[in-house]
Design a protein around this motif. Structure first.
Motif, PDB file in Angstrom:
ATOM      1  N   PHE A   1       0.773  -1.314  -0.013  1.00  5.04           N
ATOM      2  CA  PHE A   1       0.087   0.049   0.140  1.00  5.04           C
ATOM      3  C   PHE A   1       0.850   1.220  -0.036  1.00  5.04           C
ATOM      4  CE2 PHE A   1      -1.237   3.332   3.209  1.00  5.04           C
ATOM      5  CZ  PHE A   1      -1.981   4.124   2.253  1.00  5.04           C
ATOM      6  N   VAL A   2       1.848   1.353   1.053  1.00  5.75           N
ATOM      7  CA  VAL A   2       2.816   2.387   1.065  1.00  5.75           C
ATOM      8  C   VAL A   2       3.556   2.652  -0.444  1.00  5.75           C
ATOM      9  CG1 VAL A   2       4.891   3.546   2.224  1.00  5.75           C
ATOM     10  CG2 VAL A   2       2.952   2.306   3.444  1.00  5.75           C
TER      11      VAL A   2
ATOM     12  N   GLY B   1       1.944   7.293  -6.378  1.00  7.64           N
ATOM     13  CA  GLY B   1       0.458   7.944  -6.803  1.00  7.64           C
ATOM     14  C   GLY B   1      -0.720   7.145  -7.223  1.00  7.64           C
ATOM     15  N   LEU B   2      -0.654   5.851  -6.732  1.00  9.09           N
ATOM     16  CA  LEU B   2      -1.790   4.951  -6.912  1.00  9.09           C
ATOM     17  C   LEU B   2      -2.599   4.732  -5.835  1.00  9.09           C
ATOM     18  CD1 LEU B   2       0.260   2.345  -9.179  1.00  9.09           C
ATOM     19  CD2 LEU B   2      -1.055   4.339 -10.027  1.00  9.09           C
ATOM     20  N   GLY B   3      -2.592   5.675  -4.681  1.00  5.52           N
ATOM     21  CA  GLY B   3      -3.399   5.218  -3.425  1.00  5.52           C
ATOM     22  C   GLY B   3      -4.751   5.545  -3.544  1.00  5.52           C
TER      23      GLY B   3
ATOM     24  N   LEU C   1      -4.968   3.776   5.767  1.00  7.75           N
ATOM     25  CA  LEU C   1      -4.025   4.467   7.045  1.00  7.75           C
ATOM     26  C   LEU C   1      -4.508   3.515   8.244  1.00  7.75           C
ATOM     27  CD1 LEU C   1      -2.874   7.942   6.141  1.00  7.75           C
ATOM     28  CD2 LEU C   1      -1.521   6.124   5.886  1.00  7.75           C
ATOM     29  N   ARG C   2      -6.075   3.984   8.339  1.00  4.86           N
ATOM     30  CA  ARG C   2      -6.408   3.427   9.670  1.00  4.86           C
ATOM     31  C   ARG C   2      -6.448   1.813   9.630  1.00  4.86           C
ATOM     32  NH1 ARG C   2      -7.997   7.850  12.036  1.00  4.86           N
ATOM     33  NH2 ARG C   2      -8.909   9.628  10.737  1.00  4.86           N
TER      34      ARG C   2
ATOM     35  N   ILE D   1       4.162  19.698   2.044  1.00  3.93           N
ATOM     36  CA  ILE D   1       2.978  19.468   1.376  1.00  3.93           C
ATOM     37  C   ILE D   1       1.737  19.134   2.248  1.00  3.93           C
ATOM     38  CG2 ILE D   1       3.874  19.016  -0.824  1.00  3.93           C
ATOM     39  CD1 ILE D   1       3.537  15.923  -0.280  1.00  3.93           C
ATOM     40  N   SER D   2       0.469  19.351   2.057  1.00  7.38           N
ATOM     41  CA  SER D   2      -0.711  19.152   2.709  1.00  7.38           C
ATOM     42  C   SER D   2      -1.446  18.339   1.812  1.00  7.38           C
ATOM     43  CB  SER D   2      -1.199  20.553   2.822  1.00  7.38           C
ATOM     44  OG  SER D   2      -0.550  21.079   3.947  1.00  7.38           O
ATOM     45  N   GLY D   3      -2.322  17.336   2.290  1.00  4.50           N
ATOM     46  CA  GLY D   3      -3.422  16.583   1.705  1.00  4.50           C
ATOM     47  C   GLY D   3      -2.633  15.318   1.370  1.00  4.50           C
ATOM     48  N   LEU D   4      -3.436  14.314   1.884  1.00  2.00           N
ATOM     49  CA  LEU D   4      -2.796  12.775   1.580  1.00  2.00           C
ATOM     50  C   LEU D   4      -2.709  12.338   0.234  1.00  2.00           C
ATOM     51  CD1 LEU D   4      -5.291  11.098   4.184  1.00  2.00           C
ATOM     52  CD2 LEU D   4      -2.825  11.614   4.357  1.00  2.00           C
ATOM     53  N   ASP D   5      -3.285  12.991  -0.709  1.00  4.16           N
ATOM     54  CA  ASP D   5      -3.394  12.461  -2.198  1.00  4.16           C
ATOM     55  C   ASP D   5      -2.016  13.235  -2.918  1.00  4.16           C
ATOM     56  OD1 ASP D   5      -4.409  15.042  -2.100  1.00  4.16           O
ATOM     57  OD2 ASP D   5      -5.987  14.664  -3.671  1.00  4.16           O
TER      58      ASP D   5
END
Length: 440
Positions: free
Chosen positions: A49-50, A56-58, A68-69, A179-183
């Motif tokens: 997953f990581v 960029g495929l998350g 993540l959870r 940076i901000s934002g998980l994506d």
């Protein structure tokens, strides 16, 4: 039970109950087995997953947060930074190594990165590419701003670099902007990987910030201007001995903010000195000032005053060593160049062709030649050719176009012009004047 029944129907009904019970027990057992297998596979699934997230495929933010959870991983509270860690010059270790040895070596590097960040549970590490690792550094609520994210990134990069150095490995580390934002993690990784591309210019074992080298930003623009003129500037310092004035001017530049930027600039100067010495066929390592030692010293300096003293001492020592080596070598270099021109003046020689044959840079060879003889290489080559032409005019009956080619000039008209400029006579006038009655 009091009603009349058919034995076969009762047996069939009971068999269905038994079969259904068995099926349910099997399903429970299978689920338990699968859950155990899932738990055993969690590290592998988490790594997959990581890695996909770095690539960029998350998926979107909601999907990434759910993942993540699921893996009980930290969710960033604010801006975060990404590193790209690359193993330097692996050829000697990996090219001929058996597969098992290669994998063990890469596992050692992975272990170095993880060990350096062992006290940071809020980070993710994965082997993103063949010789490159990705590191994502999250922060707590107390560190939820871009400046804190940047500080975390540099601190982590320095710890990884030091851990690798202690283990005998050289790593170059690219540092992405906060940076901000998980994506957007993949974007941060691309920035860090792009910073790594500057290793070609800066050399191995560097910490390279995307803020300072990426095109488009003010810092990158400033860095580009500095890099274009830095070689000439450092060369002037080495020749003039004005290290103190140079250091004061460099460190007073308002564009160099923070210890990391100053250190990066100083390491750029080390690279310039290394290149300038290599042009003179000299090696910085032989001066006792190996680049890796310079970086190690810089990491330990905590104030701008300490860095200033280090820079002055390094430039002064390099200048003294270069002067001593060049004084010893310059006479031999000039003699080599003269011998080559006297042996090959009939060829279409250029300064580059001569310097390539002697394994010096054109700038350095011309500089030394001029300093020793008062002439440039081309001026000396012209005199060698004209001297040879004079001999041919006196002692042979060769035609002008033949003599022109024999002394390295393709165009007869150009040969005539150069000959007259040097001797004050045309080739014909010179022949008539120097040949006696019994000449050819």
């Amino acid at each position: 039970m009091l009603k009349p029944i058919v034995d076969e129907e009762l047996v069939s009904a009971l068999q269905r109950i038994v079969d259904d019970k068995k099926r349910r027990l099997c399903e429970v057992g299978e689920r338990v087995r699968l859950e155990q297998a899932l738990q055993a596979s969690m590290p592998l699934l988490e790594e997959r997953f990581v890695r996909s997230w770095f690539a960029g495929l998350g998926g979107d933010e909601e999907k990434i947060e759910a993942q993540l959870r699921f893996f009980s991983l930290s969710v960033p509270a604010g801006p975060y930074a990404v590193l790209a860690v690359e193993l330097d010059d692996p050829g000697a270790r990996l090219d001929e190594a058996p597969v098992a040895e290669r994998e063990l070596l890469l596992l050692r590097v992975s272990d170095i990165v993880r060990r350096a960040l062992a006290d940071r549970p809020d980070c993710l590490i994965c082997k993103a590419e063949d010789l490159r690792w990705g590191v994502c550094l999250f922060g707590s609520q107390e560190e939820a701003d871009a400046a804190a994210a940047s500080d975390r990134a540099f601190a982590a990069a320095e710890r990884i670099w030091q851990e690798a150095s202690d283990a005998g490995f050289s790593l170059t580390i690219g540092i992405g902007s906060p940076i901000s934002g998980l994506d957007r993690l993949a974007e941060g990784y691309r920035q860090a990987a792009q910073a790594l591309s500057h290793k070609f210019r800066l050399g191995h074992g560097q910490l390279i910030s995307a803020d300072e080298v990426e095109p488009g930003g003010e810092a990158a623009e400033r860095s580009g201007r500095l890099s274009q003129g830095m070689l000439d500037e450092v060369n002037r310092v080495l020749l003039s001995g004005e290290a103190e004035r140079f250091a004061d001017r460099l460190l007073a530049d308002g564009g160099l903010r923070g210890a990391h930027a100053v250190r990066g600039q100083c390491l750029g100067i080390v690279s310039c000195v290394q290149l300038l010495l290599s042009e003179r066929n000299l090696d910085l390592a032989h001066s006792g000032a190996a680049p890796e030692l310079q970086w190690e010293r810089l990491l330990k300096l905590e104030t701008i005053a300490d860095i200033r003293q280090w820079l002055i001492a390094f430039l002064d020592a390099s200048a003294r060593w270069m002067e001593a080596q060049c004084e010893h070598k310059s006479g031999a270099v000039v003699r080599e160049a003269k011998r080559l021109m006297e042996a090959r003046y009939d060829e279409p020689l250029t300064v580059k062709a001569i310097s390539d044959s002697l394994h010096y840079s054109p700038n350095y060879l011309n500089f030394v030649f001029k300093q020793e003889t008062g002439q440039t290489i081309l001026e000396h080559l012209t005199h060698v050719r004209i001297k040879a032409a004079q001999k041919l005019l006196r002692e042979t009956a060769a035609k002008m176009y033949e003599i022109s080619r024999m002394v390295g000039y393709g165009q007869e008209t150009y040969f005539r012009s150069v000959f007259k400029q040097i001797t004050g006579l045309t080739p014909k006038e010179y022949r008539e004047k120097t040949r006696g009655p019994g000449s050819l």
